[in-house]
Design an enzyme around this catalytic site. Structure first.
Site, PDB file in Angstrom:
ATOM      1  N   LYS A  93      44.118  66.971  18.747  1.00 42.88           N
ATOM      2  CA  LYS A  93      45.007  66.001  19.398  1.00 42.88           C
ATOM      3  C   LYS A  93      44.166  64.956  20.078  1.00 42.88           C
ATOM      4  O   LYS A  93      43.224  65.284  20.823  1.00 42.88           O
ATOM      5  CB  LYS A  93      45.884  66.715  20.450  1.00 42.88           C
ATOM      6  N   GLN A 114      37.842  64.725  24.741  1.00 39.51           N
ATOM      7  CA  GLN A 114      39.238  65.137  24.558  1.00 39.51           C
ATOM      8  C   GLN A 114      39.390  66.660  24.567  1.00 39.51           C
ATOM      9  O   GLN A 114      40.410  67.179  25.027  1.00 39.51           O
ATOM     10  CB  GLN A 114      39.748  64.548  23.232  1.00 39.51           C
ATOM     11  N   LYS A 129      39.755  62.725  17.776  1.00 39.33           N
ATOM     12  CA  LYS A 129      39.867  61.284  18.045  1.00 39.33           C
ATOM     13  C   LYS A 129      39.617  60.541  16.742  1.00 39.33           C
ATOM     14  O   LYS A 129      38.928  61.043  15.857  1.00 39.33           O
ATOM     15  CB  LYS A 129      38.810  60.841  19.067  1.00 39.33           C
ATOM     16  N   GLY A 168      47.894  56.703  20.482  1.00 35.27           N
ATOM     17  CA  GLY A 168      47.244  55.415  20.740  1.00 35.27           C
ATOM     18  C   GLY A 168      45.984  55.529  21.577  1.00 35.27           C
ATOM     19  O   GLY A 168      45.659  56.578  22.124  1.00 35.27           O
ATOM     20  N   ASP A 169      45.260  54.443  21.639  1.00 35.69           N
ATOM     21  CA  ASP A 169      44.108  54.248  22.530  1.00 35.69           C
ATOM     22  C   ASP A 169      43.908  52.728  22.538  1.00 35.69           C
ATOM     23  O   ASP A 169      44.853  51.986  22.240  1.00 35.69           O
ATOM     24  CB  ASP A 169      42.870  55.013  22.011  1.00 35.69           C
ATOM     25  N   ASN A 244      47.576  49.091  28.399  1.00 37.53           N
ATOM     26  CA  ASN A 244      48.545  50.149  28.686  1.00 37.53           C
ATOM     27  C   ASN A 244      48.219  50.909  29.979  1.00 37.53           C
ATOM     28  O   ASN A 244      49.081  51.072  30.842  1.00 37.53           O
ATOM     29  CB  ASN A 244      48.620  51.108  27.488  1.00 37.53           C
TER      30      ASN A 244
HETATM   31  P1  NDP Z   1      44.608  48.677  25.678  1.00 41.39           P
HETATM   32  O1  NDP Z   1      44.136  48.219  24.360  1.00 41.39           O
HETATM   33  O2  NDP Z   1      46.062  48.719  25.957  1.00 41.39           O
HETATM   34  O3  NDP Z   1      43.929  47.834  26.847  1.00 41.39           O
HETATM   35  C1  NDP Z   1      42.555  47.792  26.995  1.00 41.39           C
HETATM   36  C2  NDP Z   1      42.188  46.836  28.109  1.00 41.39           C
HETATM   37  O4  NDP Z   1      40.802  46.949  28.393  1.00 41.39           O
HETATM   38  C3  NDP Z   1      42.413  45.391  27.738  1.00 41.39           C
HETATM   39  O5  NDP Z   1      42.678  44.642  28.897  1.00 41.39           O
HETATM   40  C4  NDP Z   1      41.074  44.994  27.114  1.00 41.39           C
HETATM   41  O6  NDP Z   1      40.802  43.603  27.160  1.00 41.39           O
HETATM   42  C5  NDP Z   1      40.099  45.778  27.967  1.00 41.39           C
HETATM   43  N1  NDP Z   1      38.946  46.171  27.150  1.00 41.39           N
HETATM   44  C6  NDP Z   1      38.932  47.033  26.098  1.00 41.39           C
HETATM   45  N2  NDP Z   1      37.701  47.117  25.574  1.00 41.39           N
HETATM   46  C7  NDP Z   1      36.918  46.290  26.287  1.00 41.39           C
HETATM   47  C8  NDP Z   1      35.541  45.960  26.229  1.00 41.39           C
HETATM   48  N3  NDP Z   1      34.736  46.493  25.311  1.00 41.39           N
HETATM   49  N4  NDP Z   1      35.070  45.090  27.139  1.00 41.39           N
HETATM   50  C9  NDP Z   1      35.893  44.551  28.070  1.00 41.39           C
HETATM   51  N5  NDP Z   1      37.204  44.826  28.174  1.00 41.39           N
HETATM   52  C10 NDP Z   1      37.709  45.695  27.309  1.00 41.39           C
HETATM   53  O7  NDP Z   1      43.968  50.143  25.867  1.00 41.39           O
HETATM   54  P2  NDP Z   1      44.390  51.304  26.869  1.00 41.39           P
HETATM   55  O8  NDP Z   1      44.889  50.729  28.134  1.00 41.39           O
HETATM   56  O9  NDP Z   1      45.228  52.254  26.132  1.00 41.39           O
HETATM   57  O10 NDP Z   1      42.979  52.020  27.113  1.00 41.39           O
HETATM   58  C11 NDP Z   1      42.100  51.684  28.181  1.00 41.39           C
HETATM   59  C12 NDP Z   1      41.149  52.828  28.445  1.00 41.39           C
HETATM   60  O11 NDP Z   1      41.896  54.009  28.781  1.00 41.39           O
HETATM   61  C13 NDP Z   1      40.272  53.248  27.258  1.00 41.39           C
HETATM   62  O12 NDP Z   1      39.034  53.716  27.756  1.00 41.39           O
HETATM   63  C14 NDP Z   1      41.030  54.425  26.660  1.00 41.39           C
HETATM   64  O13 NDP Z   1      40.194  55.276  25.912  1.00 41.39           O
HETATM   65  C15 NDP Z   1      41.536  55.097  27.923  1.00 41.39           C
HETATM   66  N6  NDP Z   1      42.692  55.976  27.790  1.00 41.39           N
HETATM   67  C16 NDP Z   1      43.852  55.575  27.212  1.00 41.39           C
HETATM   68  C17 NDP Z   1      44.935  56.429  27.145  1.00 41.39           C
HETATM   69  C18 NDP Z   1      46.243  56.008  26.590  1.00 41.39           C
HETATM   70  O14 NDP Z   1      47.197  56.805  26.638  1.00 41.39           O
HETATM   71  N7  NDP Z   1      46.405  54.794  26.068  1.00 41.39           N
HETATM   72  C19 NDP Z   1      44.838  57.813  27.651  1.00 41.39           C
HETATM   73  C20 NDP Z   1      43.598  58.119  28.312  1.00 41.39           C
HETATM   74  C21 NDP Z   1      42.576  57.232  28.350  1.00 41.39           C
HETATM   75  P3  NDP Z   1      41.024  42.691  25.837  1.00 41.39           P
HETATM   76  O15 NDP Z   1      42.493  42.789  25.548  1.00 41.39           O
HETATM   77  O16 NDP Z   1      40.533  41.361  26.214  1.00 41.39           O
HETATM   78  O17 NDP Z   1      40.199  43.350  24.756  1.00 41.39           O
HETATM   79  O1  2IT Z   2      42.101  59.271  25.606  1.00 40.21           O
HETATM   80  C1  2IT Z   2      43.236  59.779  25.543  1.00 40.21           C
HETATM   81  O2  2IT Z   2      43.509  60.822  26.133  1.00 40.21           O
HETATM   82  C2  2IT Z   2      44.249  59.077  24.757  1.00 40.21           C
HETATM   83  N1  2IT Z   2      43.975  58.012  24.234  1.00 40.21           N
HETATM   84  C3  2IT Z   2      45.621  59.691  24.574  1.00 40.21           C
HETATM   85  C4  2IT Z   2      45.615  60.696  23.457  1.00 40.21           C
HETATM   86  C5  2IT Z   2      46.948  61.249  23.073  1.00 40.21           C
HETATM   87  O3  2IT Z   2      46.946  62.017  22.088  1.00 40.21           O
HETATM   88  O4  2IT Z   2      47.964  60.956  23.680  1.00 40.21           O
END
Ligand code: NDP
Ligand code: 2IT
Length: 449
Positions: A93, A114, A129, A168-169, A244
């Site tokens: 997952k 993860q 992943k 998603g991520d 997100n």
């Molecule tokens: P999104 O794509 O929704 O948003 C990512 C944000 O971070 C954007 O504002 C983006 O800017 C910025 N960003 C991404 N990569 C870079 C980079 N290399 N340098 C600078 N800015 C960056 O992703 P999420 O919000 O889903 O994910 C954000 C973080 O949270 C990640 O590390 C992800 O692995 C982690 N995460 C996500 C989960 C989820 O459920 N979605 C769960 C647990 C962890 P721009 O749009 O300009 O690229």
């Molecule tokens: O990093 C993370 O935990 C996620 N991107 C969410 C993974 C998931 O299966 O909901």
């Protein structure tokens, strides 16, 4: 003690030799390995069974070509990945990341983290992943759809509701999950809702999944602060990213009375001394898919600064890095400390470098590491899977209450484990150890495989 140190040194040395070209994986694995020395002291049977050697080796890695045609009729080729890291406690997952920086080492680091994060949720999910070096930025909906269709054409052979469940991520949200789900359904000729999570609410998605990572992060932070008799009320809060995780962390932090003054994207950051207006951010990011610099057109007191990492030079009480790995290095960590930061909670995966973490701990900053603090997203994904199996859906309030309880329990588990291992307040070690033990015990019970 000697035997444990020797085992960890040997495994770490082997890892350095084999994964020297995967710096993010090496970083994530080294941190966990270092935490495990006292665990091996207590459990020599883990050494006998080669648990540590086995846990850093993915059970399976899939890499594939993704071919699609852009709007101009040009053929494009990307690389797709799925790392099925560990299935000791449940089916693989973990999310899918679409970002130009994606490579095998990054997917391995994320899949490795993860395993322990999923274990900490208390729910039966293994670690995996995937993703691609595809860049959704600036692509039309049609291009994103064609990419997702071709990506899933291959991925569909390797996933399933009892096998591997992506979500998603970075770069993968509701739009992408919809295209991926439609393609899976068409190829398999079956409506298997439980094969993906983060689905739309009309076709099997769970209420509160979209909000879950950000909300969960703030529930964790609130719990960590409360344990020290501190409240979120009135705290100046800085959150990196505006995707997100950042958006829903902002929403919950504001609901709990914190004042969120800054957010960023990969170009730059905004600072709004009056507190960020979340509706404007949602309009720019969720609806228009625009840049955060546009915020200052709507709010005249706000400032926009080029260079997103500058966000960590602002004076703040609470810091919630929610963008990407290694966004805070030693220098920025020291700046945060010099500016009087009280607590840091990681919404992103591995946003702090090892030097940064050392600085937080040395200065007794309250610190919630990613695999504990951001586990609310995947935990709610597991709740989505449960609802899909039951062919039933819980209300927003029901899912949110379960999420809150899960985050509370993760905090307690990490913090009690830290105490048990005589590293009180070190939630890095507490989370690594607590997450590891459940997986190790399951691997032990299942034999040498
Ligand atoms: P999104 O794509 O929704 O948003 C990512 C944000 O971070 C954007 O504002 C983006 O800017 C910025 N960003 C991404 N990569 C870079 C980079 N290399 N340098 C600078 N800015 C960056 O992703 P999420 O919000 O889903 O994910 C954000 C973080 O949270 C990640 O590390 C992800 O692995 C982690 N995460 C996500 C989960 C989820 O459920 N979605 C769960 C647990 C962890 P721009 O749009 O300009 O690229
Ligand atoms: O990093 C993370 O935990 C996620 N991107 C969410 C993974 C998931 O299966 O909901």
């Amino acid at each position: 003690m000697e035997r444990s140190v020797e085992t960890i040194n040997q495994v770490t040395e082997k890892l350095r030799m084999k994964s020297g070209n995967e710096p993010e994986f090496l970083q994530a694995a080294s941190e966990v390995l270092e935490s495990l020395i006292p665990v091996l002291d207590k459990h020599p049977e883990y050494i006998e069974a080669g648990i540590v050697d086995r846990i850093i080796e993915p059970e399976r890695i899939i890499q594939f070509r993704v071919t699609w045609v852009d709007d101009a009729g040009k053929v494009r080729v990307n690389r797709g990945f799925r790392v099925q890291f560990n299935s000791a406690i449940g089916p693989y997952k973990g999310g899918l990341r679409f970002h130009p920086s994606v490579n095998l080492g990054i997917i391995k680091f994320l899949g490795f983290e993860q395993i322990f994060k999923n274990s900490l949720t208390g729910l039966p999910i293994g670690g995996g992943k995937g993703g691609s070096d595809f860049d959704p930025k600036g692509k039309s909906d049609g291009e994103v759809m064609r990419f997702c269709q071709n990506f899933m054409t291959e991925l569909s052979r390797h996933i399933g509701p009892d096998l591997d469940i992506p979500a998603g991520d970075i770069g993968v949200g509701g739009r992408e999950i919809g295209f991926l789900f439609g393609t899976y359904k068409k190829i398999k000729n079956i409506f298997d809702a439980g094969v993906l999570t983060g689905k739309g609410l009309l076709y099997g998605g769970s209420l509160a999944r979209k909000e879950a990572t950000g909300f969960g992060l703030v529930y964790f932070m609130d719990e960590m602060l409360k344990d020290k008799g501190i409240s979120m009320e009135g705290k100046i809060t800085t959150i990196s990213g505006s995707g997100n995780v950042a958006i829903y962390a902002t929403q919950k932090a504001q609901e709990l009375g914190a004042k969120v003054v800054a957010l960023c994207d990969s170009n730059g950051y905004i600072y709004d001394p009056d507190g960020v207006k979340l509706q404007t951010i949602k309009q720019i990011k969720e609806i228009e898919r625009g840049r955060i610099s546009e915020y200052v057109k709507y709010h005249s007191k706000a400032e926009y600064h080029e260079g997103w990492r500058g966000i960590w030079t602002l004076k703040t009480d609470i810091a919630l890095p929610c963008a990407t790995e290694n966004e805070i290095d030693g220098t920025l960590a020291q700046t945060l400390v010099n500016n009087g930061v009280l607590a840091i909670g990681e919404g992103a995966n591995m946003p702090s470098s090892p030097e940064a973490i050392e600085i937080y701990l040395k200065n007794k900053i309250l610190f919630g590491p990613a695999k504990a603090a951001n586990a609310g997203g995947v935990a709610t994904s597991a709740l989505e899977m449960s609802q899909n199996s039951m062919r039933y859906s819980w209300t927003f309030e029901e899912v949110d209450a379960k999420l809150k309880l899960i985050m509370k329990n993760i905090y307690k588990n990490a913090s009690n484990t830290a105490k048990e291992y005589n590293v009180e307040d070190n939630l890095v070690k507490g989370a690594n150890i607590a997450g590891f033990i459940k997986v190790a015990e399951s691997m032990l019970a299942q034999g040498i495989i």
